[in-house]
Design an enzyme around this catalytic site. Structure first.
Site, PDB file in Angstrom:
ATOM      1  N   GLU A 131       0.844  -1.198   0.000  1.00 57.81           N
ATOM      2  CA  GLU A 131       0.000   0.000   0.000  1.00 57.81           C
ATOM      3  C   GLU A 131       0.877   1.245   0.000  1.00 57.81           C
ATOM      4  O   GLU A 131       2.008   1.210   0.510  1.00 57.81           O
ATOM      5  CB  GLU A 131      -0.904   0.015   1.236  1.00 57.81           C
ATOM      6  CG  GLU A 131      -0.127   0.142   2.534  1.00 57.81           C
ATOM      7  CD  GLU A 131      -0.969  -0.048   3.785  1.00 57.81           C
ATOM      8  OE1 GLU A 131      -0.793   0.746   4.722  1.00 57.81           O
ATOM      9  OE2 GLU A 131      -1.778  -0.997   3.825  1.00 57.81           O
ATOM     10  N   LYS A 133       2.651   4.570   1.142  1.00 55.84           N
ATOM     11  CA  LYS A 133       2.984   5.117   2.460  1.00 55.84           C
ATOM     12  C   LYS A 133       2.663   6.615   2.456  1.00 55.84           C
ATOM     13  O   LYS A 133       3.365   7.414   1.841  1.00 55.84           O
ATOM     14  CB  LYS A 133       4.462   4.896   2.780  1.00 55.84           C
ATOM     15  CG  LYS A 133       4.842   5.333   4.185  1.00 55.84           C
ATOM     16  CD  LYS A 133       6.311   5.024   4.479  1.00 55.84           C
ATOM     17  CE  LYS A 133       6.654   5.386   5.913  1.00 55.84           C
ATOM     18  NZ  LYS A 133       6.481   6.834   6.182  1.00 55.84           N
ATOM     19  N   ASP A 135       2.401  10.398   3.475  1.00 51.86           N
ATOM     20  CA  ASP A 135       3.271  11.327   4.197  1.00 51.86           C
ATOM     21  C   ASP A 135       2.396  12.316   4.958  1.00 51.86           C
ATOM     22  O   ASP A 135       2.095  13.414   4.484  1.00 51.86           O
ATOM     23  CB  ASP A 135       4.186  12.056   3.210  1.00 51.86           C
ATOM     24  CG  ASP A 135       5.298  12.815   3.927  1.00 51.86           C
ATOM     25  OD1 ASP A 135       5.467  12.626   5.143  1.00 51.86           O
ATOM     26  OD2 ASP A 135       6.000  13.597   3.268  1.00 51.86           O
ATOM     27  N   ARG A 154       0.442  10.005  17.476  1.00 58.57           N
ATOM     28  CA  ARG A 154       1.391   8.963  17.855  1.00 58.57           C
ATOM     29  C   ARG A 154       2.199   9.349  19.087  1.00 58.57           C
ATOM     30  O   ARG A 154       2.439   8.537  19.963  1.00 58.57           O
ATOM     31  CB  ARG A 154       2.354   8.686  16.696  1.00 58.57           C
ATOM     32  CG  ARG A 154       3.323   7.537  17.003  1.00 58.57           C
ATOM     33  CD  ARG A 154       4.559   7.562  16.109  1.00 58.57           C
ATOM     34  NE  ARG A 154       4.266   7.588  14.698  1.00 58.57           N
ATOM     35  CZ  ARG A 154       4.037   6.515  13.950  1.00 58.57           C
ATOM     36  NH1 ARG A 154       4.030   5.332  14.514  1.00 58.57           N
ATOM     37  NH2 ARG A 154       3.800   6.640  12.666  1.00 58.57           N
ATOM     38  N   GLU A 191      -3.622   7.753   8.777  1.00 59.15           N
ATOM     39  CA  GLU A 191      -2.821   8.953   8.537  1.00 59.15           C
ATOM     40  C   GLU A 191      -3.715  10.124   8.158  1.00 59.15           C
ATOM     41  O   GLU A 191      -4.570  10.014   7.270  1.00 59.15           O
ATOM     42  CB  GLU A 191      -1.828   8.679   7.411  1.00 59.15           C
ATOM     43  CG  GLU A 191      -0.592   9.534   7.452  1.00 59.15           C
ATOM     44  CD  GLU A 191       0.468   8.975   8.387  1.00 59.15           C
ATOM     45  OE1 GLU A 191       1.540   9.605   8.487  1.00 59.15           O
ATOM     46  OE2 GLU A 191       0.237   7.934   9.024  1.00 59.15           O
ATOM     47  N   TYR A 243      -5.665   2.382   7.833  1.00 61.06           N
ATOM     48  CA  TYR A 243      -4.909   1.232   7.334  1.00 61.06           C
ATOM     49  C   TYR A 243      -4.417   0.296   8.435  1.00 61.06           C
ATOM     50  O   TYR A 243      -3.744  -0.697   8.169  1.00 61.06           O
ATOM     51  CB  TYR A 243      -3.700   1.678   6.503  1.00 61.06           C
ATOM     52  CG  TYR A 243      -2.778   2.663   7.190  1.00 61.06           C
ATOM     53  CD1 TYR A 243      -1.949   2.274   8.239  1.00 61.06           C
ATOM     54  CD2 TYR A 243      -2.739   3.997   6.791  1.00 61.06           C
ATOM     55  CE1 TYR A 243      -1.112   3.162   8.863  1.00 61.06           C
ATOM     56  CE2 TYR A 243      -1.901   4.904   7.412  1.00 61.06           C
ATOM     57  CZ  TYR A 243      -1.092   4.482   8.449  1.00 61.06           C
ATOM     58  OH  TYR A 243      -0.264   5.385   9.073  1.00 61.06           O
ATOM     59  N   LYS A 331      11.124   2.737   0.699  1.00 54.78           N
ATOM     60  CA  LYS A 331      11.123   4.171   0.434  1.00 54.78           C
ATOM     61  C   LYS A 331      11.589   4.478  -0.984  1.00 54.78           C
ATOM     62  O   LYS A 331      12.376   3.732  -1.577  1.00 54.78           O
ATOM     63  CB  LYS A 331      12.018   4.893   1.444  1.00 54.78           C
ATOM     64  CG  LYS A 331      11.663   4.613   2.896  1.00 54.78           C
ATOM     65  CD  LYS A 331      10.223   4.972   3.238  1.00 54.78           C
ATOM     66  CE  LYS A 331      10.003   6.452   3.364  1.00 54.78           C
ATOM     67  NZ  LYS A 331      10.630   7.040   4.541  1.00 54.78           N
ATOM     68  N   CYS A 436      43.510  18.643  20.278  1.00 52.61           N
ATOM     69  CA  CYS A 436      42.085  18.886  20.509  1.00 52.61           C
ATOM     70  C   CYS A 436      41.795  20.381  20.430  1.00 52.61           C
ATOM     71  O   CYS A 436      42.439  21.178  21.126  1.00 52.61           O
ATOM     72  CB  CYS A 436      41.689  18.347  21.875  1.00 52.61           C
ATOM     73  SG  CYS A 436      39.993  18.754  22.344  1.00 52.61           S
ATOM     74  N   CYS A 439      40.684  21.661  24.166  1.00 51.99           N
ATOM     75  CA  CYS A 439      41.553  21.747  25.346  1.00 51.99           C
ATOM     76  C   CYS A 439      43.039  21.738  25.015  1.00 51.99           C
ATOM     77  O   CYS A 439      43.870  21.934  25.904  1.00 51.99           O
ATOM     78  CB  CYS A 439      41.241  20.619  26.319  1.00 51.99           C
ATOM     79  SG  CYS A 439      41.728  18.970  25.741  1.00 51.99           S
ATOM     80  N   CYS A 460      40.630  12.910  21.427  1.00 49.81           N
ATOM     81  CA  CYS A 460      41.315  13.742  22.414  1.00 49.81           C
ATOM     82  C   CYS A 460      41.714  12.890  23.611  1.00 49.81           C
ATOM     83  O   CYS A 460      40.930  12.082  24.108  1.00 49.81           O
ATOM     84  CB  CYS A 460      40.388  14.876  22.861  1.00 49.81           C
ATOM     85  SG  CYS A 460      40.963  15.768  24.314  1.00 49.81           S
ATOM     86  N   CYS A 466      38.986  17.837  29.503  1.00 54.19           N
ATOM     87  CA  CYS A 466      38.566  18.444  28.244  1.00 54.19           C
ATOM     88  C   CYS A 466      37.168  19.025  28.400  1.00 54.19           C
ATOM     89  O   CYS A 466      36.203  18.280  28.623  1.00 54.19           O
ATOM     90  CB  CYS A 466      38.574  17.400  27.121  1.00 54.19           C
ATOM     91  SG  CYS A 466      37.994  18.062  25.534  1.00 54.19           S
TER      92      CYS A 466
END
Length: 719
Positions: A131, A133, A135, A154, A191, A243, A331, A436, A439, A460, A466
């Site tokens: 199905e 997705k 947004d 959520r 959604e 869904y 995706k 570093c 320090c 470091c 530090c």
């Protein structure tokens, strides 16, 4: 103009442990901040593809290095905590998120993994649904006796915002379900979204009113639903696709596809592009069909969701971390852009790592403005992979280079490649600092004792002297999944540390008493007032008692993130028990160390880190001072509170015949049990299948209760 061909970054399998851990920690910090911006502010600063890539890379690292399974990049985390603007609703069934995939091969592996888990032969059908997705903003609708009683976002997956009054204004959401087969208690989930046309109209009205424009339909939908005035929500044409579901007093259908059809019959809008598929080829074909139709849909989608159709199989598969095993989001691909690298900044992490950050000439990639990007580490800048082999054809990265920035794939955004033809003639290789910047201590690359190879991260050596490390540790201590003290964020920690007010965790809890005796009280400082100071101290007081897992996570023990902290909290029950075991475990041959490392999800590397943390005198002194101010409390699992095995330590051994070992472990943990890999005096129960050997013998010797698989199912109430 041609550019050098982008080469794939090193596979996770090629990473050394320390390199993986550094990247894992960096990902966690970035994801946590993006979660806040996305879920709480409805104002993300990166695209969904970028965010998904962060999660993807993190999960790949965890799969390769199970000891790192912590949600500093949030693998246990879903969403963000509910806003204080709204009343809270606790979800009876958690609203979890989905794992993501980005390639055909990942989908093939997803299906193969399901078959392995269920011991399902290749010739036996496995039907999944596919199905789009959507947004938008996830929403849970609770109906009792057919009437809508509450609606919640959520939130963090456990607790969401009560938006019932606003939801009652959405025409596509039924106020009453009149069908005969509607369960007495029925939670329908889906959604909330806006069409492209509605989004354009809302932004036009925003512009006319001189108000800020929404960046995209998802932000507009979230902002519309989370209005304090329901009349504003009513003025915006929000839509809803159903869904999924939460608590159901009974399930009217036996498959995912039939449940969606059921929702449609009850009056909900469901997505007409949902299909049943019997093979990976069918799933991918439908994915490509939806991708091709994407621009014509009239609303935003960012991928396709696959779910096992048979609900009994869904139950067997269960959940892992923050997502179900039986579902996956495939995706759509991301995008790249070209810009100029204007500078390289070195940030010092809380473990002393020197982390290079690219400062870019701002560039828009898919509607998102990118001005910073990760450069991973010193070798990555030099064009060398973690295996010592060239990447990007050995091309280094220099200030002034024209670079290709990628929106997805690794740490996002990232500098992927260099356009050599545009390199300035006077450019010079970047010299990574050997001191570093915070320090001045030496910054060295240690040799990994496990591999004998030089670590790719320069670190470091200043330790506690530090200021960057001390600051970062304090920021971690008050971060969202640790103590989460309202009003004491990163900027305030910087301020208090610089002024010497808070330099150690325990200083936070003595701040109020010290302030009352100070010559210059906080209330009198610029930017402060009686109310703000009162609110800060109230927030600190509210955290004097907190869940044990949060306390453990806040300590910043290397390799111990939120997931590991929860495992430790559940196993030991109290901080004293953990501390005593960790101290006794300094003898690696001891029973204490065996217990520590046999906890499911806690291996040798994590165990070593815990032992070393408690061996440090300064850590013990800090803990004594901190525990005089705060009280970590045991956590009770709501889902398993009535389980007969909740809190018990269970060992599975032998060849299980009715379920896989992974399925058995998942079931036991779902019921609140602790699953151990070895038998000890603390074992409560052993489940033995055919071929059980030394573990069974030891259980008999110790007088531990022994069950076969049938006895296990009878005990936990599953026939």
């Amino acid at each position: 103009m041609p550019v050098s061909t982008p080469s794939a970054r090193p596979h996770v399998e090629q990473l050394g442990f320390d390199e993986a851990r550094r990247e894992h920690e960096a990902l966690g910090r970035e994801i946590a901040e993006h979660d806040r911006r996305y879920y709480e502010d409805d104002a993300p600063t990166i695209s969904d593809a970028e965010y998904d890539a962060l999660r993807r890379r993190y999960e790949e690292i965890e799969a390769q290095f199970p000891e790192l399974r912590t949600p500093e990049s949030l693998s246990e985390k879903v969403g963000a905590r509910a806003s204080d603007k709204f009343a809270k609703i606790r979800h009876r069934v958690p609203m979890l998120s989905l794992a993501n995939a980005f390639s055909d091969e990942a989908i093939e592996e997803f299906v193969a993994r399901i078959r392995r888990f269920l011991q399902l032969p290749s010739d036996k059908p496995l039907v999944l649904t596919a199905e789009p997705k959507i947004d938008g903003l996830s929403l849970s609708l609770r109906y009792e006796r057919g009437s809508l009683v509450t609606a919640a976002t959520r939130g963090d997956g456990t607790e969401g915002e009560d938006v019932t009054a606003n939801v009652r204004t959405i025409g596509e959401i039924p106020q009453r379900l009149r069908a005969a087969d509607v369960p007495e208690i029925c939670e329908v989930r889906g959604e909330v979204y806006l069409s492209h046309d509605a989004f354009a109209a809302i932004n036009e009205r925003q512009s006319e009113a001189g108000k800020p424009l929404f960046a995209n339909p998802r932000n507009a939908a979230a902002g519309s639903l989370r209005q304090l005035d329901p009349r504003i929500t009513a003025s915006r044409p929000l839509k809803f696709f159903a869904y999924s579901w939460g608590e159901m007093s009974s399930l009217p259908r036996r498959t995912q596809f039939e449940m969606i059809a059921c929702f449609a019959a009850w009056g909900f809008k469901t997505n007409p592009l949902t299909r049943r598929c019997s093979t990976v080829e069918e799933l991918l074909a439908h994915y490509r069909f939806i991708e091709a139709e994407r621009a014509q849909l009239g609303y935003d989608i960012d991928g396709v969701v696959y779910k096992v159709d048979d609900l009994s199989l869904q139950e067997r598969l269960g959940f892992v971390s923050r997502s179900p095993r039986w579902a996956l989001a495939h995706k759509f691909p991301a995008q790249n852009a070209t810009t100029v690298l204007e500078g390289i900044e070195i940030n010092v992490g809380r473990t002393g790592s020197l982390n290079p950050l690219a400062r870019l000439k701002p560039v828009t990639v898919g509607g998102v403005v990118v001005s910073n990007a990760t450069l991973h580490n010193e070798d990555y800048i030099r064009g060398i992979g973690s295996d010592g082999q060239p990447i990007r054809n050995g091309v280094d990265i220099r200030i002034g280079d024209t670079v290709i920035v990628q929106r997805a794939g690794d740490v996002i955004p990232k500098v992927l490649d260099v356009v050599l033809e545009r390199r300035p003639p006077d450019s010079k290789p970047y010299e990574f600092p050997t001191q570093c910047p915070a320090c001045g201590s030496h910054a060295v690359r240690e040799v990994n004792p496990r591999t004998g190879k030089e670590d790719s991260v320069r670190r470091c050596t200043g330790g506690l002297i530090c200021p960057a490390q001390a600051r970062e540790r304090l920021k971690h201590f008050v971060s969202r999944y640790a103590f989460d003290i309202e009003g004491l964020g990163e900027q305030r920690i910087e301020e208090f540390y610089s002024e010497g007010l808070v330099t150690r965790p325990q200083d936070i809890f003595t701040l109020q008493s010290r302030n009352s005796r100070a010559l210059q009280r906080l209330e009198k400082r610029e930017g402060w007032g009686e109310t703000s100071v009162k609110n800060l101290f109230a927030a600190i007081e509210a955290r004097r008692r907190l869940p044990l897992s949060r306390f453990i996570y806040a300590l910043g023990i290397p390799h111990v993130g939120e997931t590991s902290a929860k495992l430790l909290a559940r196993h030991f029950g109290s901080f004293d028990a953990l501390r005593q075991t960790a101290c006794a475990a300094s003898d690696r041959d001891s029973e204490a160390f065996a217990e520590l490392t046999s906890i499911g999800g806690i291996g040798r590397v994590v165990g070593d880190a815990i032992v070393e943390f408690f061996k440090e005198t300064h850590n013990e002194e800090m803990l004594d001072a901190l525990l005089s101010e705060v009280t970590p409390e045991p956590e009770e699992s709501q889902a398993a509170k009535n389980s007969p095995v909740a809190g018990k330590t269970v060992v599975f051994t032998g060849s299980l015949e009715q379920m896989t070992r992974e399925e058995a472990k998942a079931m036991a943990e779902r019921l609140g049990a602790k699953v151990a890999g070895s038998v000890s005096k603390k074992t409560d129960l052993i489940v033995a299948g055919p071929g059980a050997g030394s573990k069974l013998d030891k259980a008999r010797e110790l007088g531990i209760k022994i069950l076969d698989e049938d006895g296990w199912f009878e005990l936990v109430g599953r026939s």
